[in-house]
Design a protein around this motif. Structure first.
Motif, PDB file in Angstrom:
ATOM      1  N   GLU A 185      -8.042 -58.465  62.931  1.00 23.15           N
ATOM      2  CA  GLU A 185      -9.216 -58.071  63.704  1.00 23.15           C
ATOM      3  C   GLU A 185      -9.335 -56.544  63.799  1.00 23.15           C
ATOM      4  N   ALA A 186      -8.191 -55.878  63.936  1.00 22.29           N
ATOM      5  CA  ALA A 186      -8.224 -54.413  63.981  1.00 22.29           C
ATOM      6  C   ALA A 186      -8.762 -53.852  62.682  1.00 22.29           C
TER       7      ALA A 186
ATOM      8  N   VAL B 264       3.730 -65.372  68.983  1.00 23.37           N
ATOM      9  CA  VAL B 264       3.594 -63.916  68.911  1.00 23.37           C
ATOM     10  C   VAL B 264       3.286 -63.476  67.488  1.00 23.37           C
ATOM     11  N   MET B 265       4.005 -64.075  66.510  1.00 22.01           N
ATOM     12  CA  MET B 265       3.780 -63.715  65.100  1.00 22.01           C
ATOM     13  C   MET B 265       2.341 -64.013  64.677  1.00 22.01           C
ATOM     14  N   GLU B 266       1.908 -65.250  65.004  1.00 17.99           N
ATOM     15  CA  GLU B 266       0.554 -65.629  64.581  1.00 17.99           C
ATOM     16  C   GLU B 266      -0.500 -64.765  65.272  1.00 17.99           C
ATOM     17  N   GLY B 267      -0.323 -64.557  66.570  1.00 15.83           N
ATOM     18  CA  GLY B 267      -1.288 -63.719  67.291  1.00 15.83           C
ATOM     19  C   GLY B 267      -1.305 -62.287  66.763  1.00 15.83           C
ATOM     20  N   SER B 268      -0.119 -61.780  66.401  1.00 17.52           N
ATOM     21  CA  SER B 268      -0.054 -60.409  65.881  1.00 17.52           C
ATOM     22  C   SER B 268      -0.787 -60.307  64.548  1.00 17.52           C
TER      23      SER B 268
ATOM     24  N   GLN C 174     -10.124 -59.886  72.784  1.00 16.50           N
ATOM     25  CA  GLN C 174      -9.670 -61.245  73.112  1.00 16.50           C
ATOM     26  C   GLN C 174      -8.354 -61.574  72.415  1.00 16.50           C
ATOM     27  N   VAL C 175      -8.253 -61.194  71.147  1.00 15.89           N
ATOM     28  CA  VAL C 175      -7.018 -61.472  70.410  1.00 15.89           C
ATOM     29  C   VAL C 175      -5.859 -60.684  71.021  1.00 15.89           C
TER      30      VAL C 175
END
Length: 1461
Positions: free
Chosen positions: A89-90, A79-83, A108-109
């Motif tokens: 990306e945002a 979750v941390m890495e994806g966030s 996608q992210v």
């Protein structure tokens, strides 16, 4: 550990919401606002991730399983890495808002992060165990996919016993799962594990039982039921998992209870199928399981169980209790007789009745709880997330069965059916949600998601069809590929639907509400417990009916059930919502009424204490605000009293809370009012409002919110109407009081409130079409424009009248806003509705500014700057009115054009009426020496063009608005041209033949009226279906239009033919009367009413026209026929109009109205037959036909007599004969008084003419003239009124009969009184004209003296006429004599002033004598010549005056001649 789990859950859901919002906002164009949102979202995400890390470490540290601890930490790390990647990306997406690749990567992210969040939730203790249980159930269920089952190795009894035991264990485990959702996570883990094990055992027992089946069909039924139990079990675990994750989720408890009930019902169905060899037992077991399931409804009823109203619940309890009593008797009877088949049926009926009782009791308890004024009802969410989650689960399982190589064709078909069913439900839910939400982003997202699901479903169905035709590996692979987009679309839609913004809000029941629920819940629980014991006892008796102690126990349980149901019914009735609040409110309003009465008594005795702590303006504003709030609650209370019991208590308490401030403000305002009448008006109107509210509360209490108590609804409606009228009355008083002192705050608030309603949500269901609302809005818009123009005028002339105009504008705008809202709601497309709403709001702002300026100008009427501002505001309002009209026209250009065309045609009809008056007077002449032939062709050509326009107009109703607008405009232009050319043609006939001119103009007038009706019918039928009633009305109007145009053409052709034009005129008149009779017979109520006397007066025209028609029929002369046709047209139309208007007077009852309308119709039909007979005589004149004219005229006379008697019945005992000379005398006297008063008002407006500086004596004389003339006018007005009073006194004394049998003597006296009154009025009018001309320098003083003397002479005649039969000592005669003396004095004063002025003028005229002899002689001769000429003129004038008096003397009554002699 539970603490850390709860923290993780909350954090994960907040992160889920943040990421969903981030995804939403990332698709919007970047601006400053969205940048701010992204920054806030990033900070909140970072904070939530920090807290997540702490909570995840806490969970890992608290668990004893190393593998679970590592999984928890790994999922949190994902979750941390994806966030971090998502935030990066945002950031890039914000830097390049138009980059499609950035947007795609961001999506996608975000999806990957969402997946990580779900994994993290699944790693929590308890959640993972539920997932394991779900997986275990899914694996076990694969046993059901085999084509054939192994044969059973056990006996049927053993298999049945094992299945019953496994079913009981599974049902108990389901209850434990439900109970574990309220406890710790470990309890849910244990319960789900046990449920999974029990399900596995139950499945094995079920498969064993299926092996016992004798036929393949029975075996398929058992397997199908096992699959249903598998699906219901999965749904139960999913619901338990959702509730444990978010215990506060709305409706989650009901969903979990419903899932547990579904498991129980599925088990019951299987047991019923498998144990048919044991009748009675299975029904008892099924009933016990059902009762155990519904018991959870009574635990905490803070959510609605059903859609039943409170009184539906009462009816449900009564009906089910009756059914339960009958079934309990059947259970006992059949257990004794051993009829176990009927025994089982009775048990099933009893179980259903008990479930219905429980459901009704739970719903009633919920309604009682939320009806408490301190409770808050729940709000329905936009979507049901559980529904989406269930559909997602079902679709995924179905897709797995589709792609499973072991699936049979029947299983593939079943899976396809499941997919279609759930995707259809999802699309429908998306459609409903998109229509309800006001968030444009969410609306688009729901629509787009529904499209994606529908498209992917359509593609999957194609591959399934191919697979069903050929179960090859290639087709199965295509099917597998087609399932992926569908699963992805459904998952995305489910994730979006879980947004907290869309969920329901549960009810918040107060402590008092919970206490009110307790009696109902206790009675229902006692009923369920005793019913369960009764069924268990009955089950044992079915096996062993010879056990007496058991029968005693059964009787005890039956008695307990009966008592508990009685207690339940009593509790529900006693706790009816709103009753307690109504009683409390009634007491409060009664106290307020007593306070107002005390204040009224103090005001009468002038001892009302003045409030010094507040200003009168503040009190007025407070009172206005309170009255407005009370007015807003009238309709909600009426609605609640008729069918919304849960809302009744809230609304009633809210209403009662306003009356104490109402009394304080009313008494305070009255104490500061100096005028005693105004004091009492305010107090009385406030008391009336309180009393009407009291009546409303009594009616509401009796209705109680019961929609089936229809006998109370009329009383509720009547009380609401009375209360509205009381509110309107006090608001009018307050607005008038405010406007008098320039206070317009209340008006401004009213306009602002009307504007705010335009922005409210969905308006109520429209009862009309856009055309109906468009017409009304146009009417009120024009009324506002007219008021604005009047305010511009009054701001200069009479500023004190601005308050009333401002109040009128406020009322008009209130109606305009209401109708404008409905017009905007019914307009198509939506952009037009938005434009209408915006323009109406802009007009409201303009009205507010104008009203405010009107108030300011009233406070300071001489402020020129404020006047200029008011004029500018009025012009702005006029401009905004035009914008509103243009918006309406854009919304429905065709109907707006019809409204404009109808207005133009109305103007043409009025112009033609004026032309008829000129023609009748013989003054309609042609400007040039032209003949009718010069205009005939032009008339015919224009008429044909009008026929073509009529066709386009009729077809335009079913076509586009543009075509309708063109047709309406073209027809209006053509009828204008046709009216002009027909008027020119009529003028060319010459004034020597006025009757023919009138015939021709009447013909074009008929065409114009028919076109007006056709335009109205076209407007009403626009865009309507072919079978709509308005279409039939349109066809009728078109037929009349064609008939009238044809009649016009025939009239034009016959107008120069002296032999036929009378016949043609009569035919046109007959057709016109038939059309007027059709309008008369319609149910349309006339816009205004008239008196019965007017109806009687109009019958005189029918009598004259009948005589004229008989004479024309006997003479057969075309001139007489034309005159008859013209007279008949007007007489019949006037009679029908007056009859219908008098019939619909408010004081006329239904019976008299029907009688008057019937005889009005009979009179018209009789007259039509008379005219048709005259027409027949014209075509074939014979003595026999002429002899029949008398019978036709007698029929008309009889109908006229009946019509007059109907009018007498309308008037009642106060009816008088309009032909009575005494009545005529009084009418003429009052008319003379009115004429004199009008002349006096004219004198009041006269001012001396402006002229160069002259002697003061002249200026004084002109002032003297005006004052003396004013005095005479006032005195003669009083004189004529006194004469009228004297005449009424004579009637009262009997000296003059009210309606004498022989009116010769009294009629002669009345004629004398009438002529004297007319002479006074005429002489006074001449005096005023002479005074006006004198001060303007256009008349001599001699004319003024003569006019004054004439007033004195006519006054003397009036006195003589009154003295003839009067009592000289009566009060009326004394007043009359005093009034006559006043007139004489005023006349003498004027004569003296004029004579003095004339004498002074003579003295001031200096004669210049010529000094030369010849010139002097010539001057003397000229003076003598002038003197002789004047003497001769004087002698001639005297002779002329004597002749006039001699002629007048012949017509005077006997009394006047003798007295004068």
């Amino acid at each position: 550990m539970a603490f850390y789990c709860l923290r993780v859950i909350k954090i994960l859901y907040s992160l889920h919401s943040l990421f969903n919002n981030s995804l939403l906002s990332s698709t919007v164009t970047v601006n400053f606002f969205s940048l701010c949102i992204e920054r806030v979202a990033a900070r909140e995400t970072a904070q939530a991730l920090k807290t997540l890390a702490q909570a995840a470490r806490g969970v890992a540290a608290s668990t004893t399983d190393p593998v679970a601890a590592h999984a928890m930490l790994d999922s949190a790390r994902d979750v941390m890495e994806g966030s971090a990647m998502l935030i990066q990306e945002a950031k890039q997406a914000l830097a390049a808002p138009g980059d499609a690749d950035s947007q795609q990567r961001l999506a996608q992210v975000a999806k990957a992060v969402s997946h990580s969040l779900n994994n993290c939730v699944n790693c929590l203790p308890g959640q993972k165990d539920v997932d394991v249980a779900l997986k275990s159930i899914g694996e076990s269920s694969k046993k059901l996919l085999v084509d054939s089952l192994p044969p059973s190795s056990k006996s049927f009894q053993e298999a049945q016993s094992e299945l019953n035991q496994a079913a009981a264990d599974l049902n108990q485990s389901a209850g434990e799962v439900v109970h574990a959702t309220r406890g710790q996570s470990g309890e849910l883990a244990a319960a789900s594990g046990k449920f999974s094990d029990d399900f596995d055992e139950f499945l094995d027992a079920g498969i064993e039982m299926a092996g016992q089946a004798q036929t393949k069909e029975d075996q398929i039924q058992v397997i199908g039921n096992l699959k249903s139990i598998s699906m219901a079990s999965s749904k139960l675990l999913l619901a338990a998992k959702s509730l444990s994750v978010d215990p506060g989720a709305p409706n989650a408890k009901n969903l979990l209870a419903a899932a547990a009930r579904a498991v129980t019902e599925s088990i019951n169905q299987l047991i019923t199928l498998c144990t048919q060899q044991a009748p009675g037992q299975k029904e008892c077991d099924n009933a016990l399981r059902e009762l155990e399931t519904v018991k959870g409804m009574l635990d905490n009823p803070n959510e609605p169980v059903s859609d039943l109203s409170y009184f539906d619940c009462i009816e449900g309890v009564m009906e089910n209790s009756k059914v339960l009593g009958e079934s309990m008797a059947g259970i006992s009877q059949n257990a004794k007789t051993g009829d176990l088949l009927v025994f089982g049926e009775c048990v099933g009926v009893a179980s259903k009745a008990l479930c219905g009782l429980t459901e009704a009791a739970a719903q009633a308890a919920y309604l009682v709880g939320i009806s408490d004024p301190n409770s808050q009802a729940g709000q329905q969410g936009l979507v049901d997330p559980i529904q989406f989650a269930r559909a997602n689960q079902a679709i995924q399982m179905a897709c797995q069965n589709l792609v499973d190589p072991a699936s049979s064709p029947s299983q593939v078909l079943s899976a396809a059916t499941i997919v279609a069913k759930h995707t259809s439900a999802l699309c429908n839910a998306c459609r409903i949600a998109s229509s309800k939400t006001s968030n444009p982003v969410a609306k688009r997202h729901f629509v787009q998601s529904a499209k994606e699901v529908a498209n992917s479903t359509a593609n999957l169905v194609k591959t399934i069809k191919a697979l069903d035709g050929d179960f090859s590996e290639e087709n199965r692979n295509k099917c597998r590929i087609a399932t992926a987009p569908l699963i992805e679309a459904v998952e995305n839609l489910t994730a979006f639907a879980s947004n907290p913004e869309f969920v329901s809000i549960p009810a918040q029941i107060s402590t008092e509400g919970s206490r009110a629920q307790e009696p109902i819940l206790v009675s229902a629980k006692t009923m369920l417990e005793s019913s369960s014991l009764l069924i268990k006892t009955a089950r044992s008796l079915a096996i062993n009916p010879k056990d007496p102690p058991t029968w005693s126990v059964l009787a005890g349980h039956s008695h307990t059930v009966s008592d508990s149901i009685k207690s339940l019914i009593t509790s529900i009735r006693d706790k009816a919502p709103g009753q307690r609040e109504c009683d409390f409110s009634i007491d409060g309003i009664n106290r307020c009424i007593r306070d107002i009465e005390q204040a009224s008594l103090a005001a009468v005795s002038q001892s009302l204490a003045t409030r010094d702590d507040i200003s009168v303006e503040a009190l007025q504003e407070q009172l206005t605000s309170v009255v407005q709030e009370i007015g807003h609650l009238i309709d909600p209370i009426a609605t609640a009293a008729r069918g919304e019991a849960a809302q009744l208590g809230h609304k009633v308490m809210q209403l009662a809370s306003y009356f104490e401030p109402l009394v304080l403000a009313t008494v305070g305002m009255a104490s500061k009012t100096l005028d005693h009448q105004q004091q009492m008006t305010v107090l009385d109107q406030s008391k009336t409002l309180a009393e009407s509210a009291l009546q409303m509360l009594y009616a509401a209490k009796e209705g109680g919110g019961n929609p089936k108590a229809s006998h109370t609804h009329d009383a509720i409606t009547e009380a609401a109407q009375l209360m509205k009228e009381a509110v309107d009355d006090i608001m009018v008083t307050l607005n008038e009081a405010a406007s008098e002192v320039g206070m317009v705050g209340g008006m401004v608030d009213s306009i602002a409130e009307a504007m705010s309603k335009l922005d409210e949500g969905t308006p109520p269901d429209p009862k009309g079409t856009f055309v109906d609302y468009q017409t009304t809005v146009v009417k009120y818009s024009k009324a506002i424009a007219v008021t604005a123009q009047e305010m511009m005028t009054k701001s200069v002339t009479n500023p004190e009248e601005l308050g009333g105009l401002a109040s009128q504008m406020t009322n008009d705008y209130g109606h305009l806003a209401l109708q404008g809202r409905m017009a905007a709601a019914t307009a198509e497309p939506e952009e037009i509705g938005f434009q209408i709403r915006t323009r109406v709001q802009e007009l409201g702002h303009g009205c507010i500014f104008l009203v405010q300026k009107a108030g300011a100008l009233q406070i300071c009427p001489t402020d020129s700057y404020t006047k200029r501002e008011l004029i500018e505001c009025a012009r702005a309002v006029t401009e905004k009115v035009s914008l509103v009209l243009s918006a309406l026209q854009a919304g429905n250009k065709g109907t707006q054009a019809c409204i404009t065309a109808a207005s133009a045609v109305s103007g043409i009809i009025a112009d033609l009426d004026t032309t008829i008056m000129f023609a009748t007077a013989g003054t309609l002449n042609a400007e040039n020496n032209e003949s009718f032939a010069d205009h005939r062709e032009n008339i015919l050509k224009t008429a044909k063009a009008l026929v073509e326009d009529t066709k386009l107009l009729v077809s335009g109703a079913a076509s586009s608005q543009d075509k309708l607008a063109q047709a309406a405009q073209s027809s209006a232009n053509t009828i204008t041209q046709l009216a002009e050319v027909v008027k020119l043609g009529a003028a060319s006939l010459g004034s020597d033949d006025p009757e023919t001119q009138v015939v021709l103009i009447n013909a074009i007038k008929d065409v114009a009226k028919a076109l007006s009706d056709l335009i109205g019918a076209t407007k009403g039928a626009a865009s309507k279906p072919a079978d709509d009633p308005s279409m039939y009305q349109l066809k009728g109007a078109a037929k009349v239009m064609v008939t009238n145009v044809t009649s016009l053409l025939k009239t034009v052709k016959a107008v120069e033919d002296e032999a036929t034009r009378g016949t043609r005129a009569l035919e046109a008149t007959i057709e016109y009367i038939k059309q007027e009779l059709t309008v008369f017979q319609s149910s349309e109520v006339p816009e205004k009413t008239s008196s019965p006397e007017e109806s009687i007066r109009m019958t005189k025209g029918i009598t004259m026209a009948t005589a004229k028609a008989v004479a024309a029929g006997n003479s057969c002369r075309q001139e007489d026929v034309i005159a008859t046709a013209n007279l008949s047209r007007k007489a019949v139309a006037d009679m029908l109009t007056a009859c219908k208007q008098a019939s619909y007077h408010p004081d006329v009852n239904e019976e008299v109205r029907e009688r008057a309308l019937r005889f009005g119709t009979e009179c018209t039909l009789g007259y039509l037959e008379l005219l048709e007979h005259v027409l027949l005589i014209l075509q074939k004149p014979t003595p026999e036909l002429k002899h029949q004219l008398a019978s036709f005229s007698k029929r008309v006379a009889g109908a006229v007599t009946e019509l007059i008697q109907s009018a007498e019945a309308m008037k009642g005992t106060e009816w008088v004969d309009p032909e009575d000379p005494t009545v005529i005398a009084e009418t003429e006297l009052l008319g003379a008084a009115a004429s004199i008063e009008a002349a006096a008002k004219k004198l009041e407006q006269l001012k001396p003419r402006a002229k160069p500086k002259q002697a003061d004596e002249t200026l004084d004389f002109e002032e003297q003239i005006l004052e003396a003339a004013k005095s005479i006018a006032a005195a003669t007005s009083a004189l004529v009124k006194s004469a009228s009073a004297a005449q009424r006194e004579l009637v009262a004394q009997g000296k003059v009969g009210a309606i004498p049998a022989n009116a010769a003597d009294d009629g002669q006296w009345s004629q004398g009184l009438i002529s004297a009154a007319r002479m006074v009025a005429a002489a006074t009018s001449n005096l005023c004209e002479a005074a006006n001309a004198s001060v303007q320098g256009h008349a001599s003083e001699e004319k003024l003296i003569s006019s004054a003397k004439q007033v004195a002479a006519s006054t003397a005649q009036l006195l003589v006429a009154c003295k003839v039969k009067a009592d000289h000592d009566s009060e009326a005669m004394r007043r009359l004599q005093a009034a006559g003396n006043a007139v004489k004095r005023a006349s003498d004063n004027l004569v003296r002033a004029a004579q003095k002025a004339a004498f002074g003028k003579a003295e001031d005229d200096d004669v210049v004598v010529k000094t030369k002899f010849v010139g002097g002689i010539a001057q003397i001769i000229a003076a003598q010549e002038e003197m002789l000429k004047k003497e001769r003129e004087l002698e001639e004038a005297r002779k002329k005056l004597a002749q006039i008096r001699q002629q007048q003397y012949k017509f005077l009554p006997t009394e006047l001649r003798e007295d004068e002699g």
